[in-house]
Every structure is written in C-alpha cells, then in structure tokens.
Design a protein around this motif. Structure first.
Motif, PDB file in Angstrom:
ATOM      1  N   UNK C  53      24.507 -64.345 -25.431  1.00 37.51           N
ATOM      2  CA  UNK C  53      24.086 -65.624 -25.998  1.00 37.51           C
ATOM      3  C   UNK C  53      22.579 -65.603 -26.231  1.00 37.51           C
ATOM      4  N   UNK C  54      21.868 -65.025 -25.257  1.00 42.48           N
ATOM      5  CA  UNK C  54      20.423 -64.958 -25.393  1.00 42.48           C
ATOM      6  C   UNK C  54      20.040 -64.118 -26.601  1.00 42.48           C
ATOM      7  N   UNK C  55      20.783 -63.023 -26.776  1.00 41.65           N
ATOM      8  CA  UNK C  55      20.495 -62.123 -27.893  1.00 41.65           C
ATOM      9  C   UNK C  55      20.752 -62.832 -29.225  1.00 41.65           C
ATOM     10  N   UNK C  56      21.879 -63.547 -29.283  1.00 41.11           N
ATOM     11  CA  UNK C  56      22.208 -64.248 -30.526  1.00 41.11           C
ATOM     12  C   UNK C  56      21.125 -65.278 -30.834  1.00 41.11           C
ATOM     13  N   UNK C  57      20.716 -65.991 -29.799  1.00 42.80           N
ATOM     14  CA  UNK C  57      19.648 -66.987 -29.996  1.00 42.80           C
ATOM     15  C   UNK C  57      18.373 -66.297 -30.466  1.00 42.80           C
ATOM     16  N   UNK C  58      18.055 -65.177 -29.822  1.00 41.90           N
ATOM     17  CA  UNK C  58      16.852 -64.432 -30.157  1.00 41.90           C
ATOM     18  C   UNK C  58      16.851 -64.011 -31.628  1.00 41.90           C
ATOM     19  N   UNK C  59      18.056 -63.718 -32.124  1.00 40.41           N
ATOM     20  CA  UNK C  59      18.137 -63.196 -33.484  1.00 40.41           C
ATOM     21  C   UNK C  59      17.758 -64.256 -34.525  1.00 40.41           C
ATOM     22  N   UNK C  60      17.692 -65.501 -34.122  1.00 43.87           N
ATOM     23  CA  UNK C  60      17.298 -66.551 -35.071  1.00 43.87           C
ATOM     24  C   UNK C  60      15.812 -66.899 -34.952  1.00 43.87           C
ATOM     25  N   UNK C 261      20.206 -44.580 -37.643  1.00 44.46           N
ATOM     26  CA  UNK C 261      21.422 -45.388 -37.491  1.00 44.46           C
ATOM     27  C   UNK C 261      21.028 -46.705 -36.851  1.00 44.46           C
ATOM     28  N   UNK C 262      21.975 -47.622 -36.787  1.00 43.59           N
ATOM     29  CA  UNK C 262      21.625 -48.953 -36.276  1.00 43.59           C
ATOM     30  C   UNK C 262      21.047 -48.878 -34.864  1.00 43.59           C
ATOM     31  N   UNK C 263      21.645 -48.028 -34.020  1.00 43.60           N
ATOM     32  CA  UNK C 263      21.189 -47.983 -32.635  1.00 43.60           C
ATOM     33  C   UNK C 263      19.742 -47.513 -32.544  1.00 43.60           C
ATOM     34  N   UNK C 264      19.383 -46.455 -33.303  1.00 42.36           N
ATOM     35  CA  UNK C 264      17.992 -45.984 -33.233  1.00 42.36           C
ATOM     36  C   UNK C 264      17.061 -47.016 -33.856  1.00 42.36           C
ATOM     37  N   UNK C 265      17.547 -47.673 -34.876  1.00 44.07           N
ATOM     38  CA  UNK C 265      16.753 -48.700 -35.531  1.00 44.07           C
ATOM     39  C   UNK C 265      16.474 -49.848 -34.550  1.00 44.07           C
ATOM     40  N   UNK C 281      18.992 -59.318 -34.342  1.00 44.65           N
ATOM     41  CA  UNK C 281      19.830 -59.529 -35.515  1.00 44.65           C
ATOM     42  C   UNK C 281      20.608 -58.257 -35.850  1.00 44.65           C
ATOM     43  N   UNK C 282      19.939 -57.107 -35.756  1.00 43.85           N
ATOM     44  CA  UNK C 282      20.631 -55.847 -36.021  1.00 43.85           C
ATOM     45  C   UNK C 282      21.749 -55.623 -34.999  1.00 43.85           C
ATOM     46  N   UNK C 283      21.488 -55.996 -33.752  1.00 43.76           N
ATOM     47  CA  UNK C 283      22.513 -55.847 -32.719  1.00 43.76           C
ATOM     48  C   UNK C 283      23.725 -56.705 -33.044  1.00 43.76           C
ATOM     49  N   UNK C 284      23.472 -57.908 -33.529  1.00 44.45           N
ATOM     50  CA  UNK C 284      24.586 -58.787 -33.885  1.00 44.45           C
ATOM     51  C   UNK C 284      25.387 -58.157 -35.028  1.00 44.45           C
ATOM     52  N   UNK C 285      24.675 -57.579 -35.985  1.00 43.20           N
ATOM     53  CA  UNK C 285      25.373 -56.916 -37.092  1.00 43.20           C
ATOM     54  C   UNK C 285      26.240 -55.776 -36.564  1.00 43.20           C
ATOM     55  N   UNK C 286      25.692 -55.015 -35.613  1.00 44.29           N
ATOM     56  CA  UNK C 286      26.448 -53.919 -35.000  1.00 44.29           C
ATOM     57  C   UNK C 286      27.702 -54.465 -34.312  1.00 44.29           C
ATOM     58  N   UNK C 287      27.540 -55.592 -33.639  1.00 43.86           N
ATOM     59  CA  UNK C 287      28.677 -56.208 -32.956  1.00 43.86           C
ATOM     60  C   UNK C 287      29.762 -56.607 -33.953  1.00 43.86           C
ATOM     61  N   UNK C 288      29.321 -57.149 -35.074  1.00 43.91           N
ATOM     62  CA  UNK C 288      30.281 -57.541 -36.100  1.00 43.91           C
ATOM     63  C   UNK C 288      31.056 -56.312 -36.585  1.00 43.91           C
ATOM     64  N   UNK C 289      30.325 -55.211 -36.713  1.00 43.26           N
ATOM     65  CA  UNK C 289      30.958 -53.963 -37.123  1.00 43.26           C
ATOM     66  C   UNK C 289      32.035 -53.560 -36.108  1.00 43.26           C
ATOM     67  N   UNK C 290      31.707 -53.680 -34.813  1.00 47.25           N
ATOM     68  CA  UNK C 290      32.699 -53.421 -33.754  1.00 47.25           C
ATOM     69  C   UNK C 290      33.930 -54.279 -33.959  1.00 47.25           C
TER      70      UNK C 290
END
Ligand code: ATP
Ligand code: MG
Lengths: 370, 362, 306
Positions: C53-60, C261-265, C281-290
């Motif tokens: 949740x913190x990460x998602x909030x951070x992404x905004x 790749x996304x992880x190194x980015x 935000x990139x992490x959230x995109x990665x999660x969506x990919x999962x």
C-alpha cells in the motif's frame, strides 16, 4: 495334445541376485478361450508372472510361447495383449471414448472403424451412454468396465487381469465377477486372471493355478482343485479342511476317474473308508475331509462313526459350524441350520462321512522313525 | 504541496517494528538521546564508503584516531556509493543516528541544500585553517577532505607505455575489451564531459556531439557495469582498458603486481572530491568535530595518501616523492575538466537517461 | 389429530433449538478458525499489505532530483513510462527475458524432474536433494561463478579456444546471453521442485498401460507422459517467469549494464537516482505484469484440467 494358446516354460524371475526367486521355474499350458486364475497368497508371485507374460518385465530365465511363437523377448507394445490393472490405469487426461480408442489409434485403425469398435466395446460393458464422460467422474465399477473395454477392444491375443476386482466393494465385486465372466465367454478371449480370492477363482475360472512361494502347487479345474487337492497347502488355501493322518491298510476296489477305494486306520479313532490315487497302500497319508462333508449326529448311527463331544457351536445364519472334540483332535463340521434339533456345547456327537468325500493326499506323510 | 523525505519511511518502519515488539526493550534505541558524549569520549557514528576504501581508511586514519582518543567508540556504517549514503541520511533526517559523513562533493552539496548537514565551527576544528580557500565550502559546510580524479585503467601487458589519449577507447583494436561505468556513476558522467570537451562542445549546453561519439564507442564496450569492479575486470584480463579512479587504480596496480596501470590522458580529467561533513543535529556533535579535525590533520591526510593515494586537501601534509607522484596533482599541473556540482545535480538524471536510451547498445 | 397438532409446535421448537445450537457451535468454530488466522494475516499485513500500500501511494508522488519527494497526487509517474517508448522496450525485454528463461529452464529441468519423479532407486531422496542443493548457495555467489565461467578468459572460452574451435572469444557475459544462461541455471532447482510436485497424475502404471495397448516409447511420451506432466511444466514455467522478471541481481551482475529490465531499472531509480515515486510506479507496472501472467496461467490450467 492340442496346441495350447499360451505355454509358459520354466519361467523364473529373480529380482536381485541372492534373493529367492519370486517366480521359480513355473510351467503352465493355457487352452484357447480359457480363463485361468492365478490364485495364491500375497507375495507368491502372481503379479510377477502376469507382468512377465504381458512383457512389462523381463524374465530371468524360461520362455513364454503364444500361438506357437516364442515371445519371451518381444517388447510389450508388440505383444498385442490387453491388460487391466488393479488401479485400472485409465488415462486421466482423456475421456471414456478416447481411453477406449487408444489401443486402436496405436494400431492405426481407420477413424470409422475406431468409432464402430469403441461403440461396440462400450456397449459390451453397458456404458455406451458415458462415452464423453471424463474418467475422474466415473465410479469405481464404471472405471473397471472401461478398463476392460479398453483392453478388449483391440481383440487381444491374451487378456491379462491383475486383481481387477480388489478395489470394489463386496456387492459390486459379485456383479462384476459375473459380468467379466460372461464377457470373457462371449469374446472367447483367453484370459489370465490374478486373484487372491478363492471364491472368485472357483466361480470364474476354467482352470486355477494355485501358487505358493513362486511355484504352482496345483493346476486344474475348480472342482479338481477343490475336491482333489494335491497338497495340504491347496486343500487349506481353497476352502476349509480337516486333516487326519491315516495309515492306508488295503485297497477295497476301484472308484471313478481311476481312483481307488481304501481301508484306512486313524490312530485312536478306528478304521474307515477313503478314496485316493492308486498305489497308496502301506504308507501314511493325510486324509482331507471338508467340514460340510462331515456329518454330525447326536445319536450313534452305523459303525464307521467317530464319537466325540461338541466343543463349540457357531451360528452364521446360513450354516452352523460345529467343533467336535474326538480324542485329542478337534474336527470342524458344518451343517445346515434347518436340521431340527440344534446341537449344544457338551452334547455327545457322532461324526461320519461318505467314503468318496474322504480324500487321501497323494504324497505320503513322513513317518516318524519307528 | 508538501515536501517530505524518506524519513517518513523510516518512521513507518519504526512504527511497524514497535507494533510488533510492543515493549521498548529492543536494544539500541538510545542513539537519539545523545548528549552523553564529549569531545573526547562517547560514540561516533561514521558513514562512508565500503570495500577497500573502508579497509584503508580504517587502518590509516580510524585506528590512529582511536589510539589518540581511546574513549571514543567509532561505528562505521559502510555504503557502496554516496547516493546510498544520502538516501540513508534522508531516512534519518528527523532522528539522526549518524554524526559524520564522508562522501562525494556533488552529493554532499545536495545534502547541504537539503539541510542534512551543519556548518563547521572553525573554533572546534582548528585544522580547518590548513585547508586552502578553494577546498573550503563557500557556505561554511563540510570541507574537502581528499581529492582524486578519473583515470584511464590499462593492461600493462597490452600497453607497455601508458596510453596518452582518451582516443584509445575508440581504437578498434581494443573493441570488446573496454569497460566503461555508465552514469549515474561519476566515471560515466565524467567521460561524457571529457568527450564533449574533446569534441569542442560546451557540455553545460549540449552533449549531442559527445553522444554521437560515445555511440561509436559503445559497441566495443564489454561492460557498462563492470563486476566485481572496474579494476578487477582489467586485472583478470576480461578487458584491457577501462575507466577508474586514480586512487584505487594505483592501489590495485600495486596489489596486482603492476598488471594494471592507471594514467591521466592529455585531454584532461575530472576531479572526484570527497568532503567530510557533520550531520545536522548529530547525536555526538562534539566527538564529530574532534573526528573532522583529526581527518584534516597532516598526520591523517599523509597516512591516507600513502595507503590509498588520495591527494590531501590541506597545505601542511608532506608526502614522500614516490607517493606524491601517484596522487592526483592539486597544484594546477593537471588539465582538469570542470564538472560543476550544481550543474551535475541537474544533469545526472538527463545524462543517465541519454546513456540508457541512446548510447548503451544491446 | 389433536395429538399431532399439539406435538407439531413442540417438535418445531425442538428443531429450532437444535438449529440454533448448531449455528452457535458453527459460529464458535468459525471464531476459532479466525483466531488461528490472526498471526498469519497480521504477518501478511505487516510484511506485505502495508509495504505494498505504501508503495502504491508512493507511486503517485512526485520525485524531484536528488531524492526529494513531493507528496502529492499525480499520475505523471505512470504517464511517463507508459508514453515513453524506452519503457515499453524495457517492459517488453523484461517479458521476453522471462519467457525465454522460463522456456529454457523448463526444457533443461524437465528431463531431470521426470527422471527424479520416476526413479524408484533407494537413492531417490538423495538425488532430489542433490538436484536442489544449489539453493543452498546464494544467487549472488552462483552469478559470480557464471561470470568466471562465461568471461572472456573463462572456462568456456578457454576450452573452445584450446580445442581450436574459436579464434576470438565469444561474448557470453555482459549481455542477455549471459543473463539468460545464469538465470536458467539459478532457477533450475525451483523448476525441478515445481515439476516434481506437479507430476501428481503421472504414474508408471499409466505408461505401462499405454505400452500394453501398443504404444511405442515415443508414443507413450507424447500421448501420456507429456500431457500428464503439463500441469507441472506450466507451474514451473510460471514460477521461473515470475522469478526471472523480478530478479535484479543476475541481470545486474551478468548483464554488464546492457541488460535493461524493469527490475534493474527499479534498482537504478531507487538507489542511483533516488527517484522513489518513479521506482514505485515501475514496481506497480511489474506487479500488473505478474497479475496478467497469473490470470493466463489459471485459464490454461483450467483448460488442461490440472
Ligand atoms: N520390484 C521388486 N523388487 C524386489 N522384489 C520384488 C519386486 N516386486 C515384487 N517383489 C517380490 O517378489 C515376490 C512376488 O511378488 P508379486 O508382486 O508377484 O506377488 P503377488 O503374488 O502379486 O502378491 P499380491 O497378492 O500381494 O499382489 C514378493 O516376495 C515380492 O516381495
Ligand atoms: Mg500382485
């Protein structure tokens, strides 16, 4: 001698050097169209024998001949046999129809032919309406039938069944027994059938091979095996039996099927009539009498009776089993329950039998050194 | 709009930990209380580089300091890069657990503007007087403590004589045998500026020409992120040329029996400057000042120059000739490509992006 | 008649009481279950839900240079990567790497897993332990091992050179080739384990049955063994895919900076450029990919009836 469908010659399997052989120089001839039961206690080598015939396992020695052709080293997929496994081994990723069609596909039978024969096989086991069903949605009995249909649809040279009924409940087992037997008779598929259930063997088989410790103790028709056991093991394994050591005194005439009537003496009980193979005079043999062939009466009747005291009575509904103590022996008898006066423990009892029901085992008992 | 720092995260983590532990008996929570240390006793929490830098600094500076001030206990928290140190300090902003930070000039400048550091009190740090004006911070924050510069690493078997020009990186003879640390590494940023200058460009305005030139080099680059590090790549023969820092380069040159050499090509190079900084609201401020003073002493500066070939930032450090020859000159004799700290702070992201998108090939 | 009339309500009442009793024991059971769930759920909340949740909030939030974070609500962090062809390429490369590594890993692990699953040897347990023993060393150590093996003067190149097969060393490291080789090896134990546990429906008896019905060794494999091991294969693929696209150590160490790749980015943005909102935000995109790939996986398993 007529050409047999299957001959097994000196077949031996040793799982590992140093171990006792699981199957030891086994010989057997199976006639075309016969259903042969391999019967024996657990671990006696039934499955091992069957798997060698199927080609799932290489024998250590000996040979297997089908239709006059030696197939000992033919790979399993070239043997053209149909096998039904104890766990049915239906392919879980195929539906009923696909399972049954599998063997035909492997034989590259044409599509239309496949369709026709699969339908025929399913009708034979009365499951035509389930052809599209997934295997996992079938009951045990239905799976059993599909497995049978799958094995039979390829018109196998031999049908091999490894304890096909042991996973079913008692009622269903009886039904399937009749059904398998009738299908087998209709298709006239020569069949090897592994079981450790003597009733099953007696009921279904044309021939029974009674196995013990990797050996066949006796190979014969159900009546043979039941009425004329060759060894104490066979007599004991198939049905119940009373064993009495009897010295054979003299021949008293010839009986049916080349057997001979004898006069025998049983220590402490007297002299009696019995029957057995010719030439037993002078040695001691075990006398086998099935409990239900041993008559119990509460009054003395006739001369050749054994007097005793009723030790125990067991009521099982259909029958009454009675243990009678005579001297230091206890003999088991069975009588129908409707026979008027029921015997009670402690009553005096008199045992008698018909001469042809007392069978002398052919191998003499080793006499204790006199 | 509110500006926050990563302190929030630390707070959140602390809250979580507290919720889990429930009782406050969890160890060293006392760092914030502070105040129980004097100029010559108590604790001192230092944050600085890891690896060989840490080893050599410990041996050359920290151990003698401890001998001198046996009542001060030093806790060394090591980080792989100045950016990581900054990140750690930002995380502690509301509750500092660090007293002194030794880090890259460009990063400490960011720290200064973010209010992470204190000004240095010349009275409490007498040795500051020996730091020349040019190495003092204009705003009175932490001064330069040592200097180094970007050098060209080379395999001495391939190059019996040190290459004289950065142009050697474009020589097709060595294609596939070059390692270049891409930005955000200072090495890559420096190479960008150097190339730009070589192309006659003003890199504060545009680096287009440099990018075009670097693109030509890129296919011949073995790695843009050498591992375990740029020096070992050359020493093990994975590459024969590479970017590196002079100080570590000299050190590893000795370590590898001169298998690798390091040189300053004629077109010039970029300084890498480390400053020593006192953290704002440091729990052990007095001890921190004592340490900074010692770090600026001739004794410490000379010792570290001998150990890891960083140039001293004070005027009164006398180096033996063989060491003096190998540290980066600070007397104006070296052609320096100036990479202004403020400019770098704005260019870092952009140049990093440019490398990723345009220069680095797959 | 009257008797039944008077009895009926009583019976009904008794029934009702029984129902209530049942309901209350049910409730008590449920309460026990819930109580048992608490530690796990709490752990999950603290270690997963909260940070997520913190990460998602951070992404905004908005990331300014030098690690300063402006707390706000902006979609810029998403708009930027989603409108930038560079990030599309990185995402695509990530996906492609996951698929390649997944496929290759499944390919090399399958025979091993099949062998282990079917082995009746008394050493089977030991063999399985040996197969997954690499898990005992960290991925970092194994990655360094691969750097040594694949390097310019590494084992592979010097062997090929010694055999006179190559003149110039092959570039096996500091690129996607190296990363792929490393990841395949590193994830093999996971793939093997996933497969062995996914081979549930496979049994030697089914293969024997197919053989007795006339199937050759090859036909047994294609018609029985392979289809039945498909669930295991799919699980292994998914696992390796997810591990590959989320791992950063190996792409970082064996990729030589050329493998983006996304992880190194995410790592670069977090530790190098200190742009946490963008990294989030990139992490959230990665999660969506999962999420996408797991949805596809579930569809597939339903189809093959795993
Ligand atoms: N793979 C094997 N390795 C070693 N010994 C074996 C193996 N399979 C069977 N045996 C041994 O061979 C003997 C015969 O086994 P087999 O399976 O043929 O018995 P069975 O008559 O079918 O018994 P059951 O009625 O219990 O199925 C047994 O003593 C068994 O322990
Ligand atoms: Mg068996």
């Amino acid at each position: 001698m007529t050409e047999s469908k299957l001959s097994i010659v000196d077949l031996t399997k040793r799982y590992a050097a140093g171990l006792d052989p699981a199957v030891d120089r086994l010989n057997m001839e199976v006639e075309e169209g016969h259903l042969v039961a391999l019967l024996g206690p657990s671990g006696c080598g039934k499955t091992t024998t069957l798997r060698m015939v199927a080609g799932l396992m290489d024998p250590t020695a000996g040979s297997i001949v089908v239709d006059g052709k030696e197939i000992t080293h033919t790979p399993v997929n070239k043997r053209g046999m149909g096998m039904v496994f104890q766990s049915y081994a239906l392919f879980p990723h195929m539906n009923v129809e696909q399972n049954v069609a599998f063997g035909l596909q492997m034989r590259q039978t044409s599509k239309s032919e496949q369709k026709r024969r699969v339908a025929g096989a399913l009708d034979m086991v009365q499951l035509g309406h389930l052809s599209k069903r997934q295997v996992k949605d079938l009951s045990g009995g239905q799976q059993q039938r599909i497995a049978l249909a799958r094995a039979l649809v390829v018109e196998p040279t031999l049908l091999l069944l490894d304890e096909p009924l042991s996973n079913l409940d008692a009622k269903l087992r009886e039904t399937m027994r009749t059904e398998i037997r009738s299908i087998q008779q209709r298709t006239r598929a020569t069949t090897l059938f592994v079981t450790h259930d003597q009733d099953e063997a007696l009921d279904m088989a044309d021939r029974i091979a009674v196995m013990n410790g990797g050996l066949i103790e006796q190979f014969g028709s159900p009546t043979d095996v039941y009425e004329r056991p060759r060894t104490r093991f066979v007599a004991n394994f198939i049905g119940q039996a009373n064993f009495l050591n009897a010295r054979v005194l003299s021949e008293t005439g010839s009986a049916a099927k080349g057997e001979t009537h004898y006069r025998v003496s049983i220590d402490g009980l007297g002299q009696f009539g019995a029957v057995g193979a010719p030439g037993l005079t002078g040695s001691t043999h075990e006398l086998v009498i099935r409990p239900h062939r041993l008559r119990v009466s509460l009054q003395p009747a006739g001369t050749e009776t054994i007097a005793g005291v009723i030790e125990r009575v067991n009521y099982t509904g259909d029958a009454l089993s009675v243990a009678v103590k005579a001297g230091d022996r206890v003999l088991q008898s069975q009588m129908p329950t409707s026979s008027g006066d029921l015997p009670r423990t402690g009553d005096a009892a008199y045992l008698s039998w018909n001469e042809q029901d007392a069978y002398l085992l052919p191998t003499p008992v080793k006499e204790p050194a006199a | 709009m509110r500006v926050i720092t990563k302190g929030k995260i630390a707070l959140a983590a602390a809250a979580t930990a507290a919720a889990l532990v429930l009782t406050g008996c969890g160890g060293s929570a006392g760092s914030s209380s502070g105040g129980n240390s004097s100029a010559t006793s108590g604790e001192l929490n230092l944050i600085a580089y890891s690896g060989v830098w840490q080893d050599q600094y410990t041996a050359a500076v920290i151990e003698p300091f401890k001998a001198k001030y046996p009542d001060i206990k030093i806790n060394y928290s090591s980080k792989r890069s100045s950016a990581e140190m900054l990140s750690a300090l930002q995380g502690q902003k509301n509750n500092p657990a660090t007293d002194v930070a030794i880090m890259d000039n460009s990063v400490s400048t960011t720290g200064n503007t973010q209010g992470l550091f204190d000004k240095i009190d010349p009275a409490a740090v007498p040795n500051l007087a020996n730091v020349p004006e040019q190495f003092k911070n204009k705003g009175g924050f932490g001064p330069v403590v040592m200097l180094d510069a970007v050098g060209l690493l080379y395999d001495t078997a391939t190059f019996p004589k040190a290459p004289e020009s950065w142009d050697v990186l474009w020589d097709p003879a060595y294609a596939g045998k070059i390692n270049v640390n891409a930005p955000p590494s200072l090495l890559g940023l420096s190479l960008t500026a150097i190339t730009s200058k070589m192309e006659g460009e003003d890199y504060t305005k545009s680096i287009d020409k440099a990018v075009a030139r670097l693109k030509e080099m890129a296919p011949g680059v073995q790695t843009f992120a050498p591992n375990p590090d740029e020096y070992q790549n050359v020493i093990t023969g994975q590459t024969v040329l590479g970017l590196g820092q002079n100080a570590r380069g000299q050190f590893y040159s000795d370590q590898s029996n001169k298998k690798m050499g390091v040189t300053f090509p004629k077109e010039g190079t970029v300084y890498q400057i480390n400053t020593v900084n006192v953290v704002k609201d440091a729990p052990n401020k007095a001890a921190a000042q004592t340490f900074v003073d010692y770090a600026l002493s001739a004794e410490a500066q000379t010792a570290f120059a001998k150990a890891l070939f960083y140039a001293p930032s004070v005027t009164n450090a006398d180096l033996p000739a063989d060491v003096k020859d190998r540290v980066v000159p600070t007397d104006g004799s070296l052609n320096i490509v100036p990479l202004d700290v403020e400019f770098l702070s704005s260019a870092r992201d952009k140049w990093t992006d440019t490398w990723k998108r345009q220069i680095i090939t797959k | 008649m009257t008797v039944t009339q008077t009895e009926a309500p009583a019976a009904r009442r008794a029934g009702a009481a029984e129902g209530e009793l049942e309901k209350s024991t049910g409730r008590r059971n449920r309460r026990t279950y819930l109580a048992l769930l608490i530690p796990g759920v709490l752990g999950l909340v603290v270690s997963f839900v909260f940070p997520l949740a913190y990460m998602v909030r951070m992404s905004f939030n908005k990331g300014a240079p030098d690690g300063v974070i402006e707390e706000t609500f902006t979609l810029d962090t998403y708009i930027q990567p989603l409108t930038d062809p560079y990030y599309w390429r990185v995402t695509l490369d990530t996906f492609q790497m996951g698929v390649t590594v997944g496929l290759l890993c499944v390919l090399v692990s399958y025979p091993v897993a099949l062998f282990l699953a079917r082995s009746t040897s008394k050493y089977r347990g030991l063999l399985i332990a040996v197969a997954i023993a690499p898990l005992l060393t960290s991925a970092v150590v194994r990655t360094y091992g691969w750097m040594v093996i694949l390097g310019t003067n590494g084992l592979v190149n010097s062997t090929l050179d010694g055999m006179g097969l190559i003149d110039t060393p092959l570039k096996l490291t500091n690129n996607m080739t190296g990363v792929t080789i490393g990841l395949v090896e590193i994830f093999m134990p996971y793939a093997i384990l996933a497969m062995i546990s996914g081979f549930g429906r496979l049994s030697p008896q089914l293969e024997e049955a197919a053989g007795s019905l006339g199937a050759s060794k090859l036909q047994i494999f294609t018609r029985v063994t392979l289809p039945l091991s498909l669930p295991g294969i799919l699980t292994a693929f998914l696992l390796v895919f997810v591990l590959s696209i989320s791992t950063f150590i190996t792409p970082r160490l064996l990729g030589g900076g050329s493998v983006q790749v996304l992880a190194t980015e995410i790592y670069d943005q977090t530790t190098g450029l200190l742009n946490w909102p963008f990294a989030a935000a990139l992490s959230v995109i990665l999660l969506v990919l999962f999420g996408l790939i797991i949805a596809v996986y579930q569809r597939l398993t339903k189809k093959i009836g795993g």
